[in-house]
Scaffold this motif. Structure first.
Motif, short mmCIF file in Angstrom:
data_model
loop_
_atom_site.label_atom_id
_atom_site.label_comp_id
_atom_site.label_asym_id
_atom_site.label_seq_id
_atom_site.Cartn_x
_atom_site.Cartn_y
_atom_site.Cartn_z
N THR A 181 0.86 -1.17 0.00
CA THR A 181 0.00 0.00 0.00
C THR A 181 0.91 1.23 0.00
O THR A 181 2.11 1.11 -0.13
N GLU A 205 2.62 6.53 4.54
CA GLU A 205 3.15 7.85 4.86
C GLU A 205 3.82 7.79 6.22
O GLU A 205 3.25 7.27 7.18
N ALA A 210 -0.55 -8.18 11.34
CA ALA A 210 0.87 -7.91 11.08
C ALA A 210 1.11 -6.50 10.56
O ALA A 210 2.14 -5.88 10.83
N LYS A 211 0.13 -5.96 9.79
CA LYS A 211 0.33 -4.61 9.28
C LYS A 211 0.36 -3.61 10.43
O LYS A 211 1.21 -2.73 10.49
N ASN A 252 1.14 6.11 8.66
CA ASN A 252 -0.17 5.76 8.13
C ASN A 252 0.05 4.76 6.99
O ASN A 252 0.49 5.13 5.91
N GLY A 284 -1.81 2.88 4.80
CA GLY A 284 -3.08 2.59 4.14
C GLY A 284 -4.23 2.37 5.10
O GLY A 284 -5.07 1.50 4.87
N GLY A 285 -4.27 3.15 6.16
CA GLY A 285 -5.39 3.05 7.10
C GLY A 285 -5.03 2.51 8.47
O GLY A 285 -5.80 2.66 9.40
N ASP A 286 -3.90 1.87 8.60
CA ASP A 286 -3.39 1.50 9.92
C ASP A 286 -2.46 2.61 10.36
O ASP A 286 -1.40 2.82 9.78
N ILE A 287 -2.89 3.33 11.41
CA ILE A 287 -2.21 4.57 11.77
C ILE A 287 -1.77 4.54 13.22
O ILE A 287 -2.49 4.02 14.09
N PHE A 331 -5.18 3.82 15.24
CA PHE A 331 -6.49 3.81 14.62
C PHE A 331 -6.41 2.86 13.42
O PHE A 331 -5.42 2.86 12.69
N SER A 341 -9.02 0.89 10.27
CA SER A 341 -10.33 0.71 9.66
C SER A 341 -10.31 -0.48 8.74
O SER A 341 -9.33 -0.71 8.05
N SER A 342 -11.39 -1.23 8.74
CA SER A 342 -11.58 -2.26 7.72
C SER A 342 -12.97 -2.08 7.15
O SER A 342 -13.91 -1.81 7.88
N ASP A 402 -5.70 -2.83 14.57
CA ASP A 402 -5.83 -3.60 13.33
C ASP A 402 -6.65 -4.87 13.58
O ASP A 402 -7.67 -5.13 12.92
N THR A 407 -10.45 -4.47 14.47
CA THR A 407 -11.43 -4.16 13.42
C THR A 407 -12.10 -5.45 12.94
O THR A 407 -13.29 -5.45 12.61
#
Lengths: 263, 179
Positions: free
Chosen positions: A13, A16, A138-139, A161, A163-166, A196, A198-199, A237, A240
């Motif tokens: 992904t 950032e 794992a992510k 961040n 891809g959504g795992d922050i 934070f 999201s799935s 992670d 979710t």
């Protein structure tokens, strides 16, 4: 506060990484190096990963990195604590359904139990031929490690961040915006010293594609966007998935007991 | 209801973070040059592709070379070739991405940096080709999105587009930029 930020492809992904400007680019480089290691170790798809070596083993002890033992211990603990709502032993079922690749090895059980995974310092042993899959944890764990790497490189504050795992640490507030099921974007508050994830669970009517149900027997993930706040990214992670599968009335209390909060 | 089954998939959800939530510029060309080839001198050149050449790129890379021109910076240090910096764009499902790829004199990728990332939602979709590709498909289409299942190495669509783009840039380097 002045920050330095970069985005690179990692973990399949866009990731950032940001840090206080005083820590500079070297801190971000250590974060990306840490993410690359996570990919090498815990990818199910990569036949050369540590995870694939574990999955392809014949019941003997498999030497692995200490972080792999830590990750598996967290996964096993959460599987037990969540009563199987989080399940990292379903790789066999997913291979059979074609949603994960088959790397050979002993014929695998569709799924196992947390007790099938035996751990000791620097090594893992499977009691039965299960296929472990760490996609749901794992992510997030990789994000935690990348934050740790940035701290060690002198960043007093920063964020990742993936891809959504922050995860955000130090004196930084990170505004979040979330994309809903309709593709629209809405502000979603501010994150500070927390993680934070999201799935999105998309429901689809389709005969041609196999179901990929990962809940306990009889429970399927419920369509929607599930976002969870927690102290660490691995927990957010993994939770979710628990949030998506837990029945409505038990969801809130279960997440709270497991250290998370629906966002 | 018909006999269809309802299947469920976990998909990644884009979460945008940062003070400029919907568009972030990470690097200018000059900054990307300095980061990927520190201390090098750069000579700018523009590659122009004929339609035959674009066909050959597609045949070798498996993806289309959409633009007829490409800007490339040749990096040298003390007169010695270090490699090339190529700036390219791809369009993801929700995003418009400009990225820089550094290719060494030996033809290996030295680094990839996203230079700018823009959300395309809300009338910002600039590329009609992208629109067409997705006409009639929805978030619940499994065959496009099955590989978007959130996992550690199954690439998300737009990330795969960048990796495909890098493959294409390597082909361009092989064909048109020789040491």
């Amino acid at each position: 506060m002045d920050v330095v930020r970069r985005m690179r492809p990692a973990l399949g992904t866009f990731v950032e990484a940001g840090a206080s400007a005083s820590a500079g680019l070297p801190a971000l480089d250590t974060a990306f190096a840490s993410l690359a290691l996570a990919q090498e170790r815990w990818s199910f798809q990569d036949p050369g990963s540590e995870l694939s070596r574990i999955n392809g083993s014949d019941g003997g002890w498999v030497p692995v990195h200490g972080d792999t033992v830590r990750l598996l211990r967290l996964a096993r603990g959460l599987m037990l604590a969540s009563g199987g709502y989080f399940d990292f032993t379903v790789g066999g079922a997913q291979v059979r359904r074609g949603s994960l690749p088959d790397h050979g090895g002993l014929p695998a059980l569709e799924r196992g139990t947390a007790h099938d995974v035996e751990l000791r310092a620097g090594a893992v042993r499977l009691q039965r031929p299960v296929r472990l899959v760490l996609d749901g944890i794992a992510k997030g764990f990789a994000v935690d490690l990348a934050c740790r790497a940035m701290r060690r490189a002198g960043a007093a504050s920063g964020w990742i961040n993936a891809g959504g795992d922050i995860r955000v640490f130090g004196d930084i507030e990170l505004p979040l915006a979330l994309r809903g099921e309709d593709g629209g974007i809405r502000p979603h508050g501010v994150l500070r010293n927390a993680a934070f994830a999201s799935s999105q669970v998309a429901a689809m009517r389709d005969d041609s594609f196999p179901a990929d149900i990962i809940g306990p027997a009889g429970l399927a993930p419920q369509p929607g966007v599930w976002s969870v706040l927690a102290r660490s990214a691995w927990r957010a992670d993994a939770l979710t998935k628990v949030a998506a599968i837990a029945p409505g009335e038990t969801r809130g209390p279960l997440l709270a007991r497991l250290g998370g909060q629906l966002a | 209801m018909s006999a269809h089954r309802w299947n469920a998939f976990f998909l990644p959800v884009a979460v945008l973070a940062g003070p400029t939530a919907y568009a972030t510029d990470y690097l200018t060309v000059a900054q990307a040059q300095e980061q990927l080839f520190p201390g090098a001198q750069f000579g700018e050149q523009t590659l122009k592709f004929s339609s035959d050449q674009r066909d050959r790129i597609k045949a070798a890379a498996g993806v289309r070379q959409r633009n007829e021109e490409m800007k490339v910076w040749r990096a040298e240090k003390n007169g010695k070739l270090q490699g090339w910096l190529m700036v390219d764009e791809v369009i993801g499902k929700h995003e418009f991405i400009t990225y820089a790829t550094a290719i060494g004199a030996d033809g290996k990728v030295l680094g990839i940096e996203i230079m700018s990332y823009r959300e395309t939602h809300g009338g910002q979709v600039r590329e009609q080709a992208w629109r067409k590709q997705f006409v009639g498909k929805t978030v619940s289409d499994p065959f496009k999105l099955d590989q978007d299942i959130q996992n550690i190495s199954g690439a998300t669509l737009s990330c795969r587009n960048v990796m495909d783009g890098v493959k294409r840039l390597l082909v361009v380097q092989q064909m048109f930029l020789k040491a």
